[in-house]
Write an enzyme that holds these catalytic residues in place. Structure first.
Site, short mmCIF file in Angstrom:
data_model
loop_
_atom_site.label_atom_id
_atom_site.label_comp_id
_atom_site.label_asym_id
_atom_site.label_seq_id
_atom_site.Cartn_x
_atom_site.Cartn_y
_atom_site.Cartn_z
CG HIS A 1 28.18 -86.37 -22.99
ND1 HIS A 1 28.19 -85.46 -23.89
CD2 HIS A 1 27.64 -86.21 -21.42
CE1 HIS A 1 27.32 -84.18 -23.19
NE2 HIS A 1 27.40 -84.52 -21.83
CG HIS B 1 18.95 -85.41 -19.42
ND1 HIS B 1 19.85 -85.27 -17.74
CD2 HIS B 1 19.35 -84.21 -20.71
CE1 HIS B 1 20.08 -83.85 -18.55
NE2 HIS B 1 20.16 -83.52 -19.40
#
Length: 190
Positions: free
Chosen positions: A52, A134
């Protein structure tokens, strides 16, 4: 992350360890798993169901403040339309000479906006570190771990934000979705 939210469990002090996230869909996870397979045992890989983008890490939140946290997620959902996120290339924190975290960069102009809104709304809990969009692939186990520079080139449409509870166990963290906050739906012109 599981779909059906289990009962919320806190730490012994009853606080909930929470974060807001955008979860990678299965077709993106397939590519990420192939890239993860290219590194050795010097890395602790993030499990496929835990891949995630962390939009805001809150840490320990008292259960009495859960509705306030959910309110921040609802406001984000009301402000944004679905948008595309692109995963580009891998990198490392703090740097490629001394990699501790192996990640893939995420790109979408909305990501920093969402992170800033959550940071502003939830200052009492949000991690104050600058936001760097990220997706973490692995964490270093050994001092001289080798990692792979790779292009991911995967795009998907994000249509919601999730509030996730993280429960730390001896086997690593377990994640469960507490709430989903859908983005505005686009109404076609008549």
């Amino acid at each position: 992350m599981t779909d059906a939210p289990p009962p919320l469990r806190g730490s012994p002090e009853n606080a909930l360890r929470l974060f807001f996230a955008i979860t990678a869909p299965d077709h993106v996870k397939e590519r990420l798993l192939r890239v993860q397979g290219e590194v050795g045992n010097d890395w602790r890989l993030v499990k496929p169901n835990q891949l995630h983008l962390t939009m805001a890490f809150l840490g320990e939140v008292p259960p009495t403040d859960l509705e306030r946290v959910k309110g921040a997620g609802e406001r984000v959902g009301e402000k944004f339309y679905p948008f595309e996120v692109t995963l580009s290339e891998t990198g490392a924190f703090p740097n490629i000479r001394d990699p501790r975290i192996w990640f893939v960069e995420a790109r979408a102009s909305q990501l920093p906006e969402i992170a800033a809104l959550l940071q502003e709304s939830l200052k009492a809990w949000c991690d104050p570190k600058p936001f760097h969009p990220h997706l973490t692939l692995a964490r270093r186990r050994a001092d001289h771990a080798r990692f792979v520079l790779a292009r991911i080139d995967r795009t998907w449409v994000v249509d919601h934000l999730e509030l996730v509870q993280s429960i730390l166990t001896a086997r690593g963290p377990e994640y469960s979705v507490v709430s989903r906050f859908p983005f505005k739906t686009v109404i076609p012109a008549l």
